[in-house]
Design a protein around this motif. Structure first.
Motif, PDB file in Angstrom:
ATOM      1  N   ASN A  85       0.825  -1.204   0.000  1.00 25.60           N
ATOM      2  CA  ASN A  85       0.000   0.000   0.000  1.00 25.60           C
ATOM      3  C   ASN A  85       0.865   1.261   0.000  1.00 25.60           C
ATOM      4  O   ASN A  85       1.826   1.358   0.776  1.00 25.60           O
ATOM      5  N   VAL A  86       0.493   2.202  -0.861  1.00 30.35           N
ATOM      6  CA  VAL A  86       1.208   3.474  -0.970  1.00 30.35           C
ATOM      7  C   VAL A  86       0.197   4.612  -0.818  1.00 30.35           C
ATOM      8  O   VAL A  86      -0.788   4.673  -1.562  1.00 30.35           O
ATOM      9  N   ILE A  87       0.425   5.486   0.143  1.00 30.96           N
ATOM     10  CA  ILE A  87      -0.397   6.690   0.303  1.00 30.96           C
ATOM     11  C   ILE A  87       0.247   7.801  -0.517  1.00 30.96           C
ATOM     12  O   ILE A  87       1.442   8.062  -0.384  1.00 30.96           O
ATOM     13  N   SER A  88      -0.527   8.445  -1.377  1.00 27.09           N
ATOM     14  CA  SER A  88       0.081   9.420  -2.278  1.00 27.09           C
ATOM     15  C   SER A  88      -0.815  10.625  -2.506  1.00 27.09           C
ATOM     16  O   SER A  88      -2.030  10.574  -2.322  1.00 27.09           O
ATOM     17  N   SER A  89      -0.165  11.722  -2.878  1.00 25.65           N
ATOM     18  CA  SER A  89      -0.833  12.931  -3.361  1.00 25.65           C
ATOM     19  C   SER A  89      -0.143  13.293  -4.670  1.00 25.65           C
ATOM     20  O   SER A  89       0.808  12.618  -5.073  1.00 25.65           O
ATOM     21  N   PRO A  90      -0.571  14.342  -5.359  1.00 24.13           N
ATOM     22  CA  PRO A  90       0.142  14.726  -6.591  1.00 24.13           C
ATOM     23  C   PRO A  90       1.595  15.122  -6.358  1.00 24.13           C
ATOM     24  O   PRO A  90       2.378  15.192  -7.302  1.00 24.13           O
ATOM     25  N   TYR A  91       1.966  15.357  -5.085  1.00 26.63           N
ATOM     26  CA  TYR A  91       3.294  15.886  -4.801  1.00 26.63           C
ATOM     27  C   TYR A  91       4.171  14.975  -3.958  1.00 26.63           C
ATOM     28  O   TYR A  91       5.376  15.205  -3.865  1.00 26.63           O
ATOM     29  N   HIS A  92       3.588  13.966  -3.313  1.00 27.10           N
ATOM     30  CA  HIS A  92       4.424  13.140  -2.450  1.00 27.10           C
ATOM     31  C   HIS A  92       3.854  11.727  -2.327  1.00 27.10           C
ATOM     32  O   HIS A  92       2.696  11.470  -2.665  1.00 27.10           O
ATOM     33  N   LEU A  93       4.698  10.825  -1.831  1.00 30.15           N
ATOM     34  CA  LEU A  93       4.304   9.452  -1.500  1.00 30.15           C
ATOM     35  C   LEU A  93       4.674   9.185  -0.056  1.00 30.15           C
ATOM     36  O   LEU A  93       5.644   9.748   0.457  1.00 30.15           O
ATOM     37  N   GLU A  94       3.901   8.300   0.569  1.00 33.59           N
ATOM     38  CA  GLU A  94       4.235   7.870   1.929  1.00 33.59           C
ATOM     39  C   GLU A  94       4.223   6.356   1.965  1.00 33.59           C
ATOM     40  O   GLU A  94       3.223   5.728   1.619  1.00 33.59           O
ATOM     41  N   ILE A  95       5.347   5.762   2.364  1.00 35.54           N
ATOM     42  CA  ILE A  95       5.480   4.312   2.340  1.00 35.54           C
ATOM     43  C   ILE A  95       6.073   3.814   3.661  1.00 35.54           C
ATOM     44  O   ILE A  95       6.739   4.572   4.378  1.00 35.54           O
ATOM     45  N   THR A  96       5.826   2.543   3.955  1.00 32.00           N
ATOM     46  CA  THR A  96       6.433   1.884   5.122  1.00 32.00           C
ATOM     47  C   THR A  96       7.038   0.573   4.636  1.00 32.00           C
ATOM     48  O   THR A  96       6.433  -0.496   4.768  1.00 32.00           O
ATOM     49  N   PRO A  97       8.239   0.618   4.054  1.00 31.16           N
ATOM     50  CA  PRO A  97       8.838  -0.593   3.459  1.00 31.16           C
ATOM     51  C   PRO A  97       9.076  -1.711   4.467  1.00 31.16           C
ATOM     52  O   PRO A  97       9.103  -2.878   4.099  1.00 31.16           O
ATOM     53  N   SER A  98       9.246  -1.369   5.745  1.00 30.02           N
ATOM     54  CA  SER A  98       9.525  -2.399   6.749  1.00 30.02           C
ATOM     55  C   SER A  98       8.377  -3.386   6.903  1.00 30.02           C
ATOM     56  O   SER A  98       8.559  -4.482   7.431  1.00 30.02           O
ATOM     57  N   ASP A  99       7.168  -3.013   6.423  1.00 28.27           N
ATOM     58  CA  ASP A  99       6.032  -3.944   6.456  1.00 28.27           C
ATOM     59  C   ASP A  99       6.293  -5.187   5.607  1.00 28.27           C
ATOM     60  O   ASP A  99       5.663  -6.220   5.806  1.00 28.27           O
ATOM     61  N   MET A 100       7.207  -5.054   4.665  1.00 29.55           N
ATOM     62  CA  MET A 100       7.497  -6.168   3.751  1.00 29.55           C
ATOM     63  C   MET A 100       8.598  -7.087   4.275  1.00 29.55           C
ATOM     64  O   MET A 100       9.002  -8.022   3.592  1.00 29.55           O
ATOM     65  N   GLY A 101       9.105  -6.811   5.482  1.00 31.56           N
ATOM     66  CA  GLY A 101      10.141  -7.655   6.064  1.00 31.56           C
ATOM     67  C   GLY A 101      11.428  -7.615   5.257  1.00 31.56           C
ATOM     68  O   GLY A 101      11.923  -6.550   4.896  1.00 31.56           O
ATOM     69  N   ASN A 102      11.939  -8.794   4.936  1.00 28.02           N
ATOM     70  CA  ASN A 102      13.206  -8.877   4.193  1.00 28.02           C
ATOM     71  C   ASN A 102      13.072  -8.485   2.728  1.00 28.02           C
ATOM     72  O   ASN A 102      14.074  -8.393   2.017  1.00 28.02           O
ATOM     73  N   ASN A 103      11.848  -8.271   2.256  1.00 24.70           N
ATOM     74  CA  ASN A 103      11.641  -7.859   0.862  1.00 24.70           C
ATOM     75  C   ASN A 103      11.576  -6.331   0.715  1.00 24.70           C
ATOM     76  O   ASN A 103      11.197  -5.838  -0.338  1.00 24.70           O
ATOM     77  N   ASP A 104      11.952  -5.593   1.771  1.00 30.43           N
ATOM     78  CA  ASP A 104      11.867  -4.133   1.696  1.00 30.43           C
ATOM     79  C   ASP A 104      12.802  -3.556   0.633  1.00 30.43           C
ATOM     80  O   ASP A 104      12.546  -2.499   0.058  1.00 30.43           O
ATOM     81  N   ARG A 105      13.892  -4.280   0.326  1.00 29.58           N
ATOM     82  CA  ARG A 105      14.827  -3.799  -0.704  1.00 29.58           C
ATOM     83  C   ARG A 105      14.150  -3.703  -2.063  1.00 29.58           C
ATOM     84  O   ARG A 105      14.406  -2.775  -2.842  1.00 29.58           O
ATOM     85  N   ILE A 106      13.247  -4.647  -2.354  1.00 33.54           N
ATOM     86  CA  ILE A 106      12.548  -4.652  -3.650  1.00 33.54           C
ATOM     87  C   ILE A 106      11.664  -3.412  -3.767  1.00 33.54           C
ATOM     88  O   ILE A 106      11.597  -2.772  -4.819  1.00 33.54           O
ATOM     89  N   VAL A 107      10.976  -3.059  -2.686  1.00 35.55           N
ATOM     90  CA  VAL A 107      10.119  -1.873  -2.680  1.00 35.55           C
ATOM     91  C   VAL A 107      10.963  -0.621  -2.917  1.00 35.55           C
ATOM     92  O   VAL A 107      10.616   0.236  -3.735  1.00 35.55           O
ATOM     93  N   ILE A 108      12.076  -0.534  -2.190  1.00 32.56           N
ATOM     94  CA  ILE A 108      12.954   0.636  -2.324  1.00 32.56           C
ATOM     95  C   ILE A 108      13.456   0.758  -3.759  1.00 32.56           C
ATOM     96  O   ILE A 108      13.409   1.835  -4.375  1.00 32.56           O
ATOM     97  N   GLN A 109      13.937  -0.343  -4.311  1.00 26.63           N
ATOM     98  CA  GLN A 109      14.534  -0.301  -5.654  1.00 26.63           C
ATOM     99  C   GLN A 109      13.497   0.018  -6.728  1.00 26.63           C
ATOM    100  O   GLN A 109      13.693   0.937  -7.535  1.00 26.63           O
ATOM    101  N   ASP A 110      12.399  -0.718  -6.730  1.00 22.47           N
ATOM    102  CA  ASP A 110      11.442  -0.593  -7.822  1.00 22.47           C
ATOM    103  C   ASP A 110      10.580   0.663  -7.708  1.00 22.47           C
ATOM    104  O   ASP A 110      10.435   1.412  -8.679  1.00 22.47           O
TER     105      ASP A 110
END
Length: 378
Positions: A85-110
């Motif tokens: 899940n990504v919370i977004s507006s036309p100007y910003h995004l808000e994310i919590t990659p740690s929710d994905m555990g060890n797969n947080d690197r994939i979220v960051i990269q992609d």
């Protein structure tokens, strides 16, 4: 009907109730035209997110409040699909990659790569030939990363590369309770802003504003000294966590017709359960109790209490109970036991971040503590 914590959250830097020096600093950064990457850290409920959202409003105006939730799909190297899940507006995004555990690197990269490669376009200034123009001042998009201290080392390394490669199109705001788990290269590339917990006086000033706007004086003690003592008790019970204190104050108001100094404060069920659990670990060191503890831990996890919070609260409760001069715990060297419990907690805290089954590590922690206590029992 919204909660007081949302209803009375300030939306601009000028309306914040404390840490005015930080507000001035953020306002100067927003108007400078050279907004840096930020690492905003401090205890929970200190006002980190409120200050960041107010800074975004200073940067872009009220458009940042037009929020939506998008579901992004990512594919792991093992071809497993992950939804995020990504919370977004036309100007910003808000994310919590740690929710994905060890797969947080994939979220960051992609995700960050996708955002950073798209240049922000300002449609507010449309020239006569109907072509949108680029707002040179704030052409970057802001990405807010919650719980940055929980990111894995691989994710933080990917984050550092993103900061270097796409710094012209993206600005990162990392929110963290502590900087101890943030790698040096990220700390050196961000402007660190510490938001300390508000003092009791500052919390009381917020309470008084809510009391005035909600017309609560008729429900509170008439004597000013008693009223101040009551509000101080709420602030102290919630460890100067302003968000938690406001929620506790509202719950107290909703559950009582008249609030006096003797009115019992609202206590969270899970906190009381963990206190009883810590007491049980210290007294009953048996296989039957381990099975009972396992079922309680399962219930807490099923009610969305984070495993790391359970572990942290258990360690604190065990430390406090070991400090009590109570013969029922039968501990010979209390200081040595307390150090061993904290050391065990740190080991299982790391295992929680590396593993996938939280219940195994929480149960392992309780068994290890029982072994420590058994060796040191009178």
């Amino acid at each position: 009907m919204s909660l007081w914590v949302d209803k009375y959250r300030p939306k601009s830097l000028d309306k914040l109730d404390y840490h005015h020096d930080i507000s001035k600093r953020l306002k100067a950064l927003a108007s400078s035209g050279d907004f840096p990457h930020l690492l905003v850290y401090g205890p929970s409920g200190a006002g980190k997110k409120t200050r960041i959202l107010s800074s975004l409003r200073e940067l872009y105006g009220p458009g940042v409040e037009k929020l939506k939730i998008d579901v992004k799909t990512f594919v792991t190297p093992t071809n497993r699909k992950l939804e995020f899940n990504v919370i977004s507006s036309p100007y910003h995004l808000e994310i919590t990659p740690s929710d994905m555990g060890n797969n947080d690197r994939i979220v960051i990269q992609d995700l960050l790569k996708e955002v950073a490669q798209t240049e922000s376009v300002d449609f507010s200034n449309i020239v006569s030939n109907m072509k949108p123009t680029i707002n040179k001042k704030n052409k970057f998009k802001v990405v807010i990363i919650n719980e940055a201290e929980l990111l894995t080392r691989d994710a933080q390394a990917a984050l550092r590369r993103t900061m270097e490669k796409y710094s012209s199109n993206i600005r990162l705001i990392l929110i963290s309770n502590s900087t101890s788990n943030i790698i040096g290269p990220i700390r050196s590339r961000t402007l660190l802003i510490r938001v300390a917990a508000p003092t009791n006086i500052e919390i009381l000033s917020v309470f008084n504003k809510i009391i005035e706007k909600e017309d609560l004086l008729k429900f509170l003690p008439k004597d000013e000294i008693e009223r101040e003592k009551l509000l101080n008790n709420i602030a102290n019970y919630n460890d100067r966590n302003l968000r938690k204190a406001i929620l506790s104050f509202e719950a107290l108001y909703m559950n009582n017709d008249i609030i006096t100094i003797s009115t019992p404060l609202i206590k969270l069920d899970w906190e009381e359960i963990l206190k009883k659990l810590a007491d049980s670990i210290l007294i009953k060191r048996s296989v039957a109790n381990i099975q009972h503890i396992r079922s309680i831990l399962y219930d807490l996890l099923s009610h969305c209490i984070p495993a790391r919070l359970i572990l942290k609260t258990l360690v604190i409760n065990l430390w406090e109970f070991c400090s009590i001069n109570d013969k029922k715990y039968k501990i010979k060297s209390k200081d040595e036991v307390k150090l061993k419990i904290v050391n065990t907690g740190s080991i299982f805290d790391e295992r929680l971040s590396l593993g996938s089954k939280d219940i195994f590590h929480l149960e392992g922690f309780t068994i290890k503590v029982m072994v420590i206590l058994e060796k040191d029992s009178l």
